[in-house]
Write an enzyme that holds these catalytic residues in place. Structure first.
Site, PDB file in Angstrom:
ATOM      1  N   PRO A 185       0.789  -1.245   0.000  1.00 28.56           N
ATOM      2  CA  PRO A 185       0.000   0.000   0.000  1.00 28.56           C
ATOM      3  C   PRO A 185       0.818   1.290   0.000  1.00 28.56           C
ATOM      4  CG  PRO A 185       0.062  -0.918   2.202  1.00 28.56           C
ATOM      5  CD  PRO A 185       0.798  -1.892   1.326  1.00 28.56           C
ATOM      6  N   CYS A 186       1.471   1.568  -1.118  1.00 28.87           N
ATOM      7  CA  CYS A 186       2.234   2.814  -1.211  1.00 28.87           C
ATOM      8  C   CYS A 186       1.314   4.037  -1.165  1.00 28.87           C
ATOM      9  CB  CYS A 186       3.102   2.825  -2.470  1.00 28.87           C
ATOM     10  SG  CYS A 186       2.222   2.463  -3.986  1.00 28.87           S
ATOM     11  N   HIS A 187       0.018   3.830  -1.427  1.00 26.67           N
ATOM     12  CA  HIS A 187      -0.921   4.950  -1.356  1.00 26.67           C
ATOM     13  C   HIS A 187      -1.107   5.443   0.084  1.00 26.67           C
ATOM     14  CE1 HIS A 187      -3.269   1.226  -0.854  1.00 26.67           C
ATOM     15  NE2 HIS A 187      -4.059   1.928  -0.080  1.00 26.67           N
TER      16      HIS A 187
END
Length: 283
Positions: free
Chosen positions: A249-251
């Site tokens: 989850p780089c978001h």
């Protein structure tokens, strides 16, 4: 681009168009107006939307306000040291992702995918058309084409492992994809990931995996968590090079100021992901 046209794909398409309308509008849209734009009755649209997002369209719109990222940072910031104890399977809520992962060795990574067979296929997702790639061991790439376009998305992921052999085989990947996006929530299967990256990148992606759904962190916190507090820029680059968007989850990484920062597949996609997770976590 051959995007799958299953019932799940149809519903994802409906939700994607609704999210785009909500995001573009800037103001809350009445349920009747949204349903009409989807060519559905208000009751039918509300049922489908609530099933996939977890909350009503009205509630979801509250998470797409301009101040949402800053509010997330203030209210749902997580220290990665504490998050490390949470466990990747979450608390059993249907929207939590059960992810297991393993990393390619540095030597294998240096060979740029040589002797590796990577299967790929296009799928609908709540965030637009998704290109998914995977090996026998698990998903190794997810890219979103809503902003970048299908051709650029394909070229981007192909370039990550230039020596690999690529085979189109969406049916091989489909069970993992359905679990990854929650379509199979009543029969959720583990989603295996096969991380293909440089050693520093793997460390950063592992740290991202420790951030619980619905919470966020900062690039500086990520750098601290891997023992390199001064390497914020390098960490930001590693975040941007994450090949398995959404599942890694780089978001969930924001600027210290509360700004969204960048996102490889487009900021509208990042905003939709953060709003989706926050809404479902509250639900």
């Amino acid at each position: 681009m051959n995007v799958q046209t299953t019932e799940e794909g149809y519903h994802y398409g409906v939700i994607r168009r609704a999210i785009e309308l909500i995001d573009a509008g800037g103001e809350s849209m009445p349920l009747d107006d949204l349903a009409a734009r989807m060519n559905m009755s208000p009751a039918h649209f509300q049922r489908i939307f609530s099933r996939w997002v977890g909350v009503s369209p009205k509630k979801y719109q509250q998470y797409l306000t301009l101040g949402h990222a800053k509010a997330l940072l203030e209210e749902r910031f997580t220290l990665l040291e504490a998050a490390q104890n949470v466990g990747l399977s979450g608390t059993g809520r249907l929207h939590d992702l059960f992810v297991r992962w393993e990393a390619m060795s540095p030597g294998d990574y240096a060979r740029k995918g040589a002797d590796l067979t990577i299967y790929w296929g296009w799928f609908e997702s709540p965030f637009g058309p998704a290109l998914v790639m995977g090996t026998e061991r698990g998903i190794c790439g997810i890219g979103f084409a809503a902003e970048a376009g299908a051709e650029a998305t394909m070229e981007d992921l192909l370039s990550r492992w230039p020596q690999a052999t690529f085979v189109e085989d969406p049916m091989r990947l489909r069970p993992w994809v359905l679990s990854a996006f929650g379509a199979a929530s009543d029969r959720l299967e583990p989603v295996p990931l096969y991380l293909i990256g440089a050693p520093l990148q793997i460390k950063v992606w592992e740290a991202l995996l420790r951030i619980p759904s619905g919470q966020v962190t900062t690039y500086g916190e990520l750098a601290q968590s891997i023992g390199q507090p001064r390497a914020v820029r390098a960490v930001g680059t590693a975040v941007g090079r994450n090949p398995v968007s959404w599942l890694i989850p780089c978001h969930r990484a924001l600027r210290k100021s509360g700004g969204l920062g960048g996102y490889h597949w487009g900021l509208p996609v990042k905003r939709a992901m953060l709003a989706w997770e926050a809404a479902r976590s509250e639900a």
